[in-house]
Design a protein around this motif. Structure first.
Motif, mmCIF file in Angstrom:
data_model
loop_
_atom_site.group_PDB
_atom_site.id
_atom_site.type_symbol
_atom_site.label_atom_id
_atom_site.label_comp_id
_atom_site.label_asym_id
_atom_site.label_seq_id
_atom_site.Cartn_x
_atom_site.Cartn_y
_atom_site.Cartn_z
ATOM 1 N N THR A 1 1.641 66.393 -60.254
ATOM 2 C CA THR A 1 2.841 66.928 -59.613
ATOM 3 C C THR A 1 3.118 66.149 -58.331
ATOM 4 O OG1 THR A 1 2.345 69.121 -60.472
ATOM 5 C CG2 THR A 1 3.935 68.998 -58.669
ATOM 6 N N TYR A 2 4.395 65.806 -58.138
ATOM 7 C CA TYR A 2 4.839 65.073 -56.950
ATOM 8 C C TYR A 2 5.802 65.967 -56.173
ATOM 9 C CZ TYR A 2 6.672 61.257 -54.041
ATOM 10 O OH TYR A 2 7.024 60.449 -52.995
ATOM 11 N N VAL A 3 5.601 66.082 -54.844
ATOM 12 C CA VAL A 3 6.447 66.923 -53.995
ATOM 13 C C VAL A 3 6.985 66.078 -52.844
ATOM 14 C CG1 VAL A 3 6.532 68.959 -52.493
ATOM 15 C CG2 VAL A 3 5.067 68.971 -54.538
ATOM 16 N N TYR A 4 8.304 66.163 -52.629
ATOM 17 C CA TYR A 4 8.885 65.630 -51.388
ATOM 18 C C TYR A 4 9.507 66.802 -50.642
ATOM 19 C CZ TYR A 4 11.697 63.524 -47.817
ATOM 20 O OH TYR A 4 12.217 63.209 -46.598
ATOM 21 N N THR A 5 9.163 66.943 -49.358
ATOM 22 C CA THR A 5 9.726 68.024 -48.562
ATOM 23 C C THR A 5 10.162 67.526 -47.192
ATOM 24 O OG1 THR A 5 9.312 70.178 -47.537
ATOM 25 C CG2 THR A 5 7.391 68.718 -47.821
ATOM 26 N N GLY A 6 11.404 67.848 -46.834
ATOM 27 C CA GLY A 6 11.908 67.552 -45.505
ATOM 28 C C GLY A 6 11.746 68.716 -44.548
ATOM 29 N N LEU A 7 11.180 69.819 -45.005
ATOM 30 C CA LEU A 7 10.943 70.950 -44.114
ATOM 31 C C LEU A 7 10.002 70.511 -42.991
ATOM 32 C CD1 LEU A 7 10.452 73.766 -46.775
ATOM 33 C CD2 LEU A 7 12.513 73.296 -45.421
ATOM 34 N N SER A 8 10.276 70.972 -41.785
ATOM 35 C CA SER A 8 9.547 70.438 -40.627
ATOM 36 C C SER A 8 8.212 71.142 -40.443
ATOM 37 C CB SER A 8 10.396 70.565 -39.355
ATOM 38 O OG SER A 8 10.740 71.911 -39.116
ATOM 39 N N PHE A 9 7.317 70.966 -41.411
ATOM 40 C CA PHE A 9 5.973 71.525 -41.300
ATOM 41 C C PHE A 9 5.245 70.967 -40.074
ATOM 42 C CE2 PHE A 9 6.653 72.159 -45.948
ATOM 43 C CZ PHE A 9 6.427 73.529 -45.987
ATOM 44 N N PHE A 10 5.589 69.756 -39.644
ATOM 45 C CA PHE A 10 4.907 69.151 -38.499
ATOM 46 C C PHE A 10 5.191 69.915 -37.208
ATOM 47 C CE2 PHE A 10 9.055 67.398 -37.970
ATOM 48 C CZ PHE A 10 9.182 66.975 -36.656
ATOM 49 N N ARG A 11 6.266 70.700 -37.182
ATOM 50 C CA ARG A 11 6.518 71.587 -36.044
ATOM 51 C C ARG A 11 5.998 73.003 -36.323
ATOM 52 N NH1 ARG A 11 9.722 68.844 -32.478
ATOM 53 N NH2 ARG A 11 11.251 67.373 -33.343
ATOM 54 N N GLN A 12 6.183 73.480 -37.534
ATOM 55 C CA GLN A 12 5.923 74.892 -37.826
ATOM 56 C C GLN A 12 4.434 75.211 -37.894
ATOM 57 O OE1 GLN A 12 8.785 76.284 -37.535
ATOM 58 N NE2 GLN A 12 9.853 74.315 -37.758
ATOM 59 N N LEU A 13 3.647 74.372 -38.557
ATOM 60 C CA LEU A 13 2.229 74.697 -38.727
ATOM 61 C C LEU A 13 1.471 74.655 -37.402
ATOM 62 C CD1 LEU A 13 1.402 73.011 -42.154
ATOM 63 C CD2 LEU A 13 2.194 75.331 -41.681
ATOM 64 N N PRO A 14 1.629 73.609 -36.557
ATOM 65 C CA PRO A 14 0.959 73.655 -35.247
ATOM 66 C C PRO A 14 1.439 74.809 -34.374
ATOM 67 C CG PRO A 14 1.571 71.404 -35.793
ATOM 68 C CD PRO A 14 2.244 72.287 -36.802
ATOM 69 N N ALA A 15 2.676 75.283 -34.603
ATOM 70 C CA ALA A 15 3.194 76.408 -33.818
ATOM 71 C C ALA A 15 2.731 77.749 -34.369
ATOM 72 C CB ALA A 15 4.723 76.363 -33.777
ATOM 73 N N GLY A 16 2.008 77.745 -35.491
ATOM 74 C CA GLY A 16 1.471 78.981 -36.037
ATOM 75 C C GLY A 16 2.510 79.869 -36.689
ATOM 76 N N VAL A 17 3.500 79.305 -37.364
ATOM 77 C CA VAL A 17 4.545 80.085 -38.030
ATOM 78 C C VAL A 17 3.991 80.597 -39.367
ATOM 79 C CG1 VAL A 17 6.869 80.025 -39.006
ATOM 80 C CG2 VAL A 17 6.356 78.757 -36.907
#
Length: 858
Positions: free
Chosen positions: A822-838
């Motif tokens: 499986t191949y996934v492309y995501t433009g969701l800004s996980f690089f902001r959300q995960l470190p921010a604890g969302v």
């Protein structure tokens, strides 16, 4: 007009000499012919230009270079914000820490082009598509007041707006900057607008004469063209080359530029002209004489003679002392007893300061001021060593006065008589006051109000790029103020040689709590390790205990003792923290506190931003871990590989959540057994910042075809244009011909924009966490960026989102089968959300990790 009375011995503005541009961490130097040439070019004429834009890197560095190096003008760039909402190509910093980097990158660029730097109180909240959205974050009148403040402070004859203030500018913050420049041109001279600037900050109304706009993206509107391809004889490069070197110092924003030789043009359009005759040139219709600068102080004839002598210094600077006497004689004098004083305005004082620099340059005196310690605490004594060397041919008297940065009062002073070739050194102890604040950016000392910084009451700091240094020495020689030298710490690096660091005031015990953000699963009661790191700032012994302040109802964590006996000693304490068995969803805050001498609490740590191309800076962070409690289930995973991208703290966030993650460096990608991994995640912009990802792309796709799961976070144009995805993808932008005006890629800037699941039966929204409306709450800054605009039918879109009033976008999360994987492309800004604890971002990412089975080799 601002006027002040200064004694003949000190008729300069020390704040001008002590500007952030002159306080650099370098060994003593006169600056050589380049520095002398710059001072000489700016003598004898009256030209001031203020450029206004929205962000660091918006400025036209070529225009600034032409103005200062070519025309001898005083120039400045006013950036509405410090670029905190951008991305970071060179390190992990985002938000306020990124703003510190970008501030220093601007100052590094200003050192090359010679202009000054100012800011407003605006915090860059991220990309905005309309000016209306921008004004929802920034009170319009607050921004206008700050721009008017700088106009009245800098007093330009000409204002240049980088932007038009219309939708043509694209970014809503660009539009706001264009509006503010035009409105400040009209408001700054009106005494009824912002009268408190006069009452409280002594800034009188100022009327600029001409307003121009950059035509970089609208060349048809050009009315004035300036040559940037002219060779600067002192530097040995063209203005364009110098400007591109400055542009390349915006390294965090991947702004590297080639220094092309040959013709180059800077284009402007005249927007408003109060001279009624200024269309022929930038300063046409503007009186640029010293007499105009004097504004009625002295006679025009006398100032004409002074200007002529100043211009003559360009061929022979040695008579600069005589020109100084002529300059002072042209000023109105008053006598009181044995003291003779002159009345001078700020513009003339800056001319005198430049003249003093020429005098000192030709005198041959070099001085240095060193501290015996790099990090000091309030109440500590620090040993200073002041050294002066007379490399000239005549005996010189050098007066040195030590003061705290920006202060008027002197701590200590000394006088040296130096024969030709003589080197002398003086040592003294200085007590750092107990009230001295930690060395952090002045605009970060108080929490923001929304997206507006809270500045201290000190009017002299308003709009400045940074605060003064901790200690500085005012040096006077040859009848002039030689310089204001920052006191620095020096050490020898065996590889680099001399390394200088700023003197920094730090806490007695610096305390940091890690992680700063955390998601606590309501479905798991496993204890979490929280780490407290203590760094000792004092030279004596400090002993105490560290306590964790936990939410009500949580099992207490036992306090831990510590004892620190040496400066810079570090100790790490680990606490096992367990949440209650029945943890309810909500916000969680955990605070680390230590008690030091006299029962004082310490709960702040200083973090450092340090890169070779900028000045190192520290900023304060409370020892607090904030997070959320939410139901979070992880798939059964043995190993997850991760390739770190730009400004990427996602690996640390995933590890804290319990993902068994390993970082994959170049060797592992090129030669390692990828089949051992259940999933491989590619970090944001990794295809730009890690060449091994590009070289190993075929291996990554082969891993996927054999049953692996490959998740690619947002990438920029090189990824799409390089065809690195297994099936075709396209992205919007970057330019629209023929004007080559930047346009945005597909992105959703509203962090609260509605999200709709368009494939309700897709596994990525079903498990192990069933996603619902609550999962889209609490996101920060944006939903995502660099969404795919079109895609091959092999991809399946999962989500739909859009900014208000815009068409729905489905390119933010695409999933495609590839062979057995499986191949996934995501433009969701996980690089902001995960470190921010969302929490919702964690639940979605856990679902993405569940799309694969055991790795191909297991």
């Amino acid at each position: 007009m601002f006027r002040c009375r200064l004694s003949v011995a000190s008729a300069v503005l020390l704040s001008f000499l002590a500007s952030p541009l002159s306080a650099q961490l370098e060994p003593p130097s006169t600056g050589g012919i380049v520095a002398l040439d710059r001072q000489l070019r700016m003598l004898g004429q009256y030209k001031r230009v203020l450029m206004i834009g929205a962000h660091p890197d918006d400025e036209d560095t070529e225009l600034l270079t032409v103005l200062v190096r070519g025309m001898g003008a005083e120039a400045a760039y006013l950036s509405l914000n410090r670029g905190e909402g951008g991305q970071n190509l060179i390190g992990p910093e985002l938000g306020e820490a990124l703003g510190i980097i970008r501030t220093e990158e601007l100052l590094a660029a200003r050192r090359l082009d010679g202009a000054r730097q100012y800011f407003t109180r605006a915090y860059d909240f991220g990309f905005s598509k309309t000016v209306e959205e921008t004004w929802r974050h920034w009170p319009r009148d607050t921004i206008l007041k700050d721009v008017v403040r700088i106009v009245r402070k800098f007093r330009p004859q000409v204002i240049v707006s980088v932007f038009s203030g219309t939708p043509r500018d694209g970014h809503g913050q660009h539009q706001a900057a264009g509006w503010a420049a035009a409105e400040a041109f009209r408001a700054a001279g009106d005494g009824s607008r912002f009268p408190e600037l006069l009452d409280q900050e002594h800034l009188e109304p100022w009327t600029a004469l001409k307003l121009y706009r950059s035509t970089r993206f609208d060349s048809a509107a050009t009315t004035v063209t300036l040559g940037g391809g002219v060779l600067d004889s002192a530097v040995g490069q063209t203005y364009h080359q110098i400007a591109m070197a400055g542009r390349s110092l915006h390294r965090s924003q991947d702004m590297g530029q080639l220094q092309q030789i040959g013709p180059s043009r800077v284009r402007l359009a005249l927007v408003e002209d109060r001279t009624a005759r200024g269309g022929a040139g930038l300063f046409a219709g503007v009186d640029t004489t010293l007499a105009a600068m004097a504004g009625g102080l002295g006679s025009a004839a006398e100032w004409g003679r002074v200007a002529g002598r100043m211009w003559a210094l360009r061929t022979d600077p040695r008579p600069a002392g005589q020109v100084r006497e002529l300059f002072l004689a042209a000023l109105p004098h008053q006598s009181a007893g044995n003291v003779s004083a002159v009345t001078i305005n700020q513009d003339l004082a800056e001319q005198l300061a430049r003249l003093d620099s020429v005098i000192v340059h030709t005198s041959g005196v070099l001085c240095d001021a060193l501290a015996g310690d790099e990090r000091v605490i309030p109440g500590q004594r620090v040993r200073l060593t002041l050294s002066c060397w007379n490399a000239g041919g005549a005996t010189r008297q050098v007066e040195a006065a030590t003061r705290f940065g920006g202060a008027v009062e002197e701590i200590a002073s000394t006088t040296m008589s130096l024969a030709p070739g003589e080197l002398r050194a003086v040592e003294l102890d200085v007590l750092i006051p107990d009230s001295m604040p930690y060395t952090v950016p002045y605009y970060l000392r108080s929490p923001r109000r929304g997206d507006i910084y809270r500045w201290p009451d000190a009017a002299e700091l308003a709009g400045e790029p940074r605060e003064p240094p901790v200690l500085e020495v005012v040096l006077r020689s040859a009848g002039a103020v030689a310089s204001v030298r920052e006191v620095t710490f020096r050490r020898n690096d065996q590889a680099l040689g001399e390394v200088r660091r700023p003197l920094t005031v730090v806490p007695r015990v610096d305390i940091k709590l890690d992680p700063m953000t955390e998601v606590w699963s309501t479905t798991s009661s496993r204890p979490r390790p929280l780490t407290v790191t203590l760094t000792h700032g004092a030279r004596d012994t400090t002993a105490g205990t560290v306590t964790l302040e936990l939410p009500s109802g949580w099992p207490a964590a036992r306090p831990q003792p510590y004892r620190l006996t040496r400066e810079d000693e570090r100790e790490t304490l680990t606490f096992a923290v367990r949440a209650p068995d029945r943890l309810a969803p909500g916000v969680i805050e955990i605070r680390a506190v230590t008690r030091v001498r006299q029962g004082r609490q310490q709960q702040v740590g200083l973090s450092r931003v340090d890169y070779p191309h900028i000045r190192p800076r520290a900023y304060a962070r409370p020892a607090v871990s904030t997070g959320s409690a939410a139901p979070l289930s992880l798939p059964r995973l043995a190993r997850v590989g991760y390739v770190r991208g730009a400004a990427d703290q996602v690996p640390e966030a995933l590890r804290r959540a319990g993902v068994p993650l390993e970082l994959l460096a170049g060797g592992a990608l090129e030669r390692g057994d990828l089949s051992l991994y259940d999933a491989i995640v590619i970090g944001p912009r990794a295809y730009e910042v890690d060449s091994m990802v590009v070289e190993s792309n075929a291996r990554l796709l082969d891993y996927t075809r054999r049953g692996g799961l490959l998740i690619v976070q947002y990438q920029q144009h090189p990824f799409f244009e390089g065809g690195y995805a297994p099936f075709p993808l396209t992205v919007g932008g970057p330019v629209v011909p023929p004007a080559s005006r930047p346009v945005s890629h597909d992105r959703v800037t509203d962090e609260s924009a509605p999200v709709r699941i368009v494939t309700p039966v897709h596994p990525s929204v079903l498990g192990p966490n069933r996603l619902g409306d609550a999962d889209w709450s609490g996101w920060v800054q944006e939903r995502g960026l660099y969404f795919a605009r079109s895609w091959d039918p092999a991809y399946r879109p999962v989500l739909e989102t859009h900014d208000p009033g815009e068409a729905p976008l489905r390119g933010g999360l695409l999933v495609a089968p590839l062979g057995r994987g499986t191949y996934v492309y995501t433009g969701l800004s996980f690089f902001r959300q995960l470190p921010a604890g969302v929490p919702g971002a964690f639940r979605l990412f856990a679902n993405l990790l569940a799309l694969g089975g055991p790795g191909p080799g297991r």
